[in-house]
Write an enzyme that holds these catalytic residues in place. Structure first.
Site, PDB file in Angstrom:
ATOM      1  N   LYS A  15      -5.944 -22.158 -21.288  1.00  0.00           N
ATOM      2  CA  LYS A  15      -7.348 -22.244 -21.752  1.00  0.00           C
ATOM      3  C   LYS A  15      -7.501 -21.579 -23.122  1.00  0.00           C
ATOM      4  O   LYS A  15      -8.069 -22.151 -24.048  1.00  0.00           O
ATOM      5  CB  LYS A  15      -8.286 -21.567 -20.729  1.00  0.00           C
ATOM      6  CG  LYS A  15      -8.191 -22.135 -19.323  1.00  0.00           C
ATOM      7  CD  LYS A  15      -9.131 -21.469 -18.352  1.00  0.00           C
ATOM      8  CE  LYS A  15      -8.842 -20.010 -18.040  1.00  0.00           C
ATOM      9  NZ  LYS A  15      -7.595 -19.770 -17.273  1.00  0.00           N
ATOM     10  N   ARG A  88     -16.807 -19.243 -13.197  1.00  0.00           N
ATOM     11  CA  ARG A  88     -15.693 -19.072 -12.257  1.00  0.00           C
ATOM     12  C   ARG A  88     -16.164 -19.058 -10.815  1.00  0.00           C
ATOM     13  O   ARG A  88     -15.343 -18.916  -9.916  1.00  0.00           O
ATOM     14  CB  ARG A  88     -15.040 -17.712 -12.538  1.00  0.00           C
ATOM     15  CG  ARG A  88     -13.766 -17.781 -13.345  1.00  0.00           C
ATOM     16  CD  ARG A  88     -13.366 -16.345 -13.584  1.00  0.00           C
ATOM     17  NE  ARG A  88     -11.961 -16.177 -13.724  1.00  0.00           N
ATOM     18  CZ  ARG A  88     -11.350 -16.095 -14.909  1.00  0.00           C
ATOM     19  NH1 ARG A  88     -12.025 -16.217 -16.015  1.00  0.00           N
ATOM     20  NH2 ARG A  88     -10.060 -15.896 -14.952  1.00  0.00           N
ATOM     21  N   ARG A 127       3.875 -14.084 -21.609  1.00  0.00           N
ATOM     22  CA  ARG A 127       2.803 -14.120 -22.610  1.00  0.00           C
ATOM     23  C   ARG A 127       2.655 -12.810 -23.380  1.00  0.00           C
ATOM     24  O   ARG A 127       2.777 -11.734 -22.839  1.00  0.00           O
ATOM     25  CB  ARG A 127       1.461 -14.406 -21.935  1.00  0.00           C
ATOM     26  CG  ARG A 127       0.308 -14.225 -22.930  1.00  0.00           C
ATOM     27  CD  ARG A 127      -1.020 -14.616 -22.416  1.00  0.00           C
ATOM     28  NE  ARG A 127      -1.349 -14.047 -21.137  1.00  0.00           N
ATOM     29  CZ  ARG A 127      -2.366 -14.461 -20.410  1.00  0.00           C
ATOM     30  NH1 ARG A 127      -3.143 -15.418 -20.835  1.00  0.00           N
ATOM     31  NH2 ARG A 127      -2.625 -13.909 -19.255  1.00  0.00           N
ATOM     32  N   ARG A 161      -0.860  -8.037 -21.601  1.00  0.00           N
ATOM     33  CA  ARG A 161      -2.055  -7.653 -20.852  1.00  0.00           C
ATOM     34  C   ARG A 161      -1.719  -6.855 -19.596  1.00  0.00           C
ATOM     35  O   ARG A 161      -0.719  -7.124 -18.941  1.00  0.00           O
ATOM     36  CB  ARG A 161      -2.827  -8.917 -20.451  1.00  0.00           C
ATOM     37  CG  ARG A 161      -3.880  -9.269 -21.468  1.00  0.00           C
ATOM     38  CD  ARG A 161      -4.498 -10.610 -21.272  1.00  0.00           C
ATOM     39  NE  ARG A 161      -4.899 -10.956 -19.910  1.00  0.00           N
ATOM     40  CZ  ARG A 161      -5.458 -12.105 -19.598  1.00  0.00           C
ATOM     41  NH1 ARG A 161      -5.719 -12.999 -20.540  1.00  0.00           N
ATOM     42  NH2 ARG A 161      -5.796 -12.384 -18.355  1.00  0.00           N
ATOM     43  N   ARG A 172      -5.106 -12.960  -8.736  1.00  0.00           N
ATOM     44  CA  ARG A 172      -5.868 -13.852  -9.635  1.00  0.00           C
ATOM     45  C   ARG A 172      -5.786 -15.295  -9.163  1.00  0.00           C
ATOM     46  O   ARG A 172      -6.768 -16.035  -9.193  1.00  0.00           O
ATOM     47  CB  ARG A 172      -5.333 -13.735 -11.075  1.00  0.00           C
ATOM     48  CG  ARG A 172      -5.826 -12.486 -11.785  1.00  0.00           C
ATOM     49  CD  ARG A 172      -4.914 -12.058 -12.910  1.00  0.00           C
ATOM     50  NE  ARG A 172      -4.889 -12.956 -14.042  1.00  0.00           N
ATOM     51  CZ  ARG A 172      -3.963 -12.921 -15.009  1.00  0.00           C
ATOM     52  NH1 ARG A 172      -2.994 -12.024 -14.962  1.00  0.00           N
ATOM     53  NH2 ARG A 172      -4.013 -13.750 -16.010  1.00  0.00           N
TER      54      ARG A 172
HETATM   55  P1  AP5 Z   1      -3.109 -18.924 -22.184  1.00  0.00           P
HETATM   56  O1  AP5 Z   1      -3.646 -19.894 -23.155  1.00  0.00           O
HETATM   57  O2  AP5 Z   1      -3.212 -17.462 -22.504  1.00  0.00           O
HETATM   58  O3  AP5 Z   1      -3.700 -19.222 -20.708  1.00  0.00           O
HETATM   59  P2  AP5 Z   1      -5.146 -18.948 -20.108  1.00  0.00           P
HETATM   60  O4  AP5 Z   1      -5.508 -20.143 -19.292  1.00  0.00           O
HETATM   61  O5  AP5 Z   1      -6.083 -18.506 -21.165  1.00  0.00           O
HETATM   62  O6  AP5 Z   1      -4.773 -17.777 -19.096  1.00  0.00           O
HETATM   63  P3  AP5 Z   1      -5.517 -16.390 -18.794  1.00  0.00           P
HETATM   64  O7  AP5 Z   1      -4.502 -15.506 -18.112  1.00  0.00           O
HETATM   65  O8  AP5 Z   1      -6.188 -15.863 -20.001  1.00  0.00           O
HETATM   66  O9  AP5 Z   1      -6.540 -16.862 -17.753  1.00  0.00           O
HETATM   67  P4  AP5 Z   1      -7.320 -15.971 -16.805  1.00  0.00           P
HETATM   68  O10 AP5 Z   1      -8.319 -16.926 -16.332  1.00  0.00           O
HETATM   69  O11 AP5 Z   1      -6.504 -15.320 -15.738  1.00  0.00           O
HETATM   70  O12 AP5 Z   1      -7.778 -14.725 -17.693  1.00  0.00           O
HETATM   71  P5  AP5 Z   1      -9.158 -14.310 -18.340  1.00  0.00           P
HETATM   72  O13 AP5 Z   1      -8.875 -13.555 -19.561  1.00  0.00           O
HETATM   73  O14 AP5 Z   1     -10.071 -15.474 -18.401  1.00  0.00           O
HETATM   74  O15 AP5 Z   1      -1.583 -19.331 -21.933  1.00  0.00           O
HETATM   75  C1  AP5 Z   1      -0.738 -18.551 -21.069  1.00  0.00           C
HETATM   76  C2  AP5 Z   1       0.701 -18.552 -21.624  1.00  0.00           C
HETATM   77  O16 AP5 Z   1       1.236 -19.870 -21.523  1.00  0.00           O
HETATM   78  C3  AP5 Z   1       0.805 -18.164 -23.113  1.00  0.00           C
HETATM   79  O17 AP5 Z   1       1.953 -17.407 -23.307  1.00  0.00           O
HETATM   80  C4  AP5 Z   1       0.906 -19.518 -23.843  1.00  0.00           C
HETATM   81  O18 AP5 Z   1       1.650 -19.418 -25.056  1.00  0.00           O
HETATM   82  C5  AP5 Z   1       1.625 -20.373 -22.807  1.00  0.00           C
HETATM   83  N1  AP5 Z   1       1.204 -21.782 -22.850  1.00  0.00           N
HETATM   84  C6  AP5 Z   1      -0.069 -22.257 -22.987  1.00  0.00           C
HETATM   85  N2  AP5 Z   1      -0.081 -23.608 -22.940  1.00  0.00           N
HETATM   86  C7  AP5 Z   1       1.214 -23.995 -22.758  1.00  0.00           C
HETATM   87  C8  AP5 Z   1       1.843 -25.271 -22.609  1.00  0.00           C
HETATM   88  N3  AP5 Z   1       1.147 -26.413 -22.652  1.00  0.00           N
HETATM   89  N4  AP5 Z   1       3.187 -25.298 -22.413  1.00  0.00           N
HETATM   90  C9  AP5 Z   1       3.910 -24.141 -22.372  1.00  0.00           C
HETATM   91  N5  AP5 Z   1       3.373 -22.892 -22.510  1.00  0.00           N
HETATM   92  C10 AP5 Z   1       2.034 -22.829 -22.696  1.00  0.00           C
HETATM   93  O19 AP5 Z   1      -9.722 -13.320 -17.220  1.00  0.00           O
HETATM   94  C11 AP5 Z   1      -9.110 -12.081 -16.968  1.00  0.00           C
HETATM   95  C12 AP5 Z   1      -9.889 -11.322 -15.899  1.00  0.00           C
HETATM   96  O20 AP5 Z   1     -11.235 -11.056 -16.360  1.00  0.00           O
HETATM   97  C13 AP5 Z   1     -10.094 -12.056 -14.559  1.00  0.00           C
HETATM   98  O21 AP5 Z   1      -8.984 -11.894 -13.696  1.00  0.00           O
HETATM   99  C14 AP5 Z   1     -11.359 -11.368 -14.036  1.00  0.00           C
HETATM  100  O22 AP5 Z   1     -11.064 -10.074 -13.524  1.00  0.00           O
HETATM  101  C15 AP5 Z   1     -12.189 -11.188 -15.303  1.00  0.00           C
HETATM  102  N6  AP5 Z   1     -13.057 -12.344 -15.595  1.00  0.00           N
HETATM  103  C16 AP5 Z   1     -12.985 -13.164 -16.692  1.00  0.00           C
HETATM  104  N7  AP5 Z   1     -13.950 -14.120 -16.648  1.00  0.00           N
HETATM  105  C17 AP5 Z   1     -14.647 -13.892 -15.503  1.00  0.00           C
HETATM  106  C18 AP5 Z   1     -15.747 -14.561 -14.885  1.00  0.00           C
HETATM  107  N8  AP5 Z   1     -16.295 -15.649 -15.459  1.00  0.00           N
HETATM  108  N9  AP5 Z   1     -16.209 -14.078 -13.713  1.00  0.00           N
HETATM  109  C19 AP5 Z   1     -15.658 -12.981 -13.126  1.00  0.00           C
HETATM  110  N10 AP5 Z   1     -14.598 -12.298 -13.659  1.00  0.00           N
HETATM  111  C20 AP5 Z   1     -14.100 -12.750 -14.831  1.00  0.00           C
HETATM  112 MG    MG Z   2      -7.159 -16.721 -21.577  1.00  0.00          MG
END
Ligand code: AP5
Ligand code: MG
Length: 224
Positions: A15, A88, A127, A161, A172
């Site tokens: 994402k 979410r 990552r 992270r 997660r």
């Molecule tokens: P990346 O692009 O970083 O993936 P992502 O989908 O953004 O993954 P996140 O870990 O950020 O998602 P998340 O939902 O767990 O975390 P968030 O910060 O939202 O890519 C990942 C890796 O893969 C990278 O190394 C990249 O280079 C590689 N890659 C990407 N695309 C690729 C491809 N096509 N092929 C190969 N490699 C690839 O949330 C974190 C925490 O915050 C949650 O756990 C929760 O506690 C809280 N939180 C956030 N939002 C909410 C909400 N709305 N409600 C409640 N709690 C929330």
């Molecule tokens: Mg992300």
């Protein structure tokens, strides 16, 4: 015409990676609740501390907090918003619909990024991110050109992270399947869900998303 999209997918689906491309290529504004919460935790406030504990365990932060964060940002959309990691839960999805209606806009497309669990584990464990400009890298699939230096801004502040470990990833993923995946049915019923193959190369995923956005734009300009 402003285009507002949601990137929906499990942790590591790509994402953030795709959101950064859309900022650059389409001038959209990224609203990542994960990034906002990481900013809150580094602020050192009591709320930030509570949020940090929840995030490190891999659980979801309460709906009230994240909806409040999104509400604060909705005044700033230029060409439109990319909602990354929000909504979410079903209450967050309902709140988003109401907030968009308040500003006279709507969600135009929900992109479901499909990736299997095995790929997610290797993506998350490899990552790292630039602490200065936010560029996302991977040890194997997207390393920096010069070791230890960000390709985009030249910073040496490359970080991993706190929640990118096996135990929080397991939580997660469970949170995603229990609380977030019902949104797939929710947006399917609303008629704006498009699945994309998140396992493809980063450029191919970007091309698929670009195709979805072009179709939304063309639909917007054609007579109803
Ligand atoms: P990346 O692009 O970083 O993936 P992502 O989908 O953004 O993954 P996140 O870990 O950020 O998602 P998340 O939902 O767990 O975390 P968030 O910060 O939202 O890519 C990942 C890796 O893969 C990278 O190394 C990249 O280079 C590689 N890659 C990407 N695309 C690729 C491809 N096509 N092929 C190969 N490699 C690839 O949330 C974190 C925490 O915050 C949650 O756990 C929760 O506690 C809280 N939180 C956030 N939002 C909410 C909400 N709305 N409600 C409640 N709690 C929330
Ligand atoms: Mg992300």
């Amino acid at each position: 015409m402003a285009i507002n999209i949601i990137l929906l997918g499990p942790p590591g689906a790509g994402k953030g990676t795709q959101a950064r491309r859309l900022i650059e290529e389409r001038g959209l504004v990224q609203l990542s609740t994960g990034d906002m919460l990481r900013e809150a935790r580094s602020s050192g406030t009591e709320m930030g501390q509570r949020v940090a504990e929840v995030m490190d365990r891999g659980e979801l932060v309460t709906d009230d907090i994240v909806i409040g964060l999104i509400r604060e940002k909705l005044g700033q959309g230029g060409e439109g918003f990319i909602f990354d990691g929000f909504p979410r839960t079903l209450p967050q999805a309902d709140a988003l619909q109401a907030l968009m209606a308040e500003i006279g806009q709507r969600i135009d497309a929900v992109i479901e990024m499909r990736v299997d669990d095995a790929a997610l584990v290797s993506r998350i464990s490899g990552r790292f991110t630039c602490g200065n400009c936010g560029e996302v890298y991977h040890d194997v699939t997207k390393p920096t050109k010069r070791p230890g230096v960000c390709d985009v801004c030249g910073s040496a502040d490359l970080r991993r992270r706190a929640d990118d470990n096996e135990e929080s990833l397991r939580t997660r993923l469970m949170e995603y399947y229990k609380k977030t995946s019902p949104l797939i049915g929710y947006y399917h019923c609303k008629g704006n869900l498009t699945p994309v193959d998140g396992l493809a190369e980063i450029d191919e995923v970007a091309a698929e998303i670009a195709g979805v956005l072009d179709r939304v734009r063309d639909r917007g300009f054609s007579p109803a």
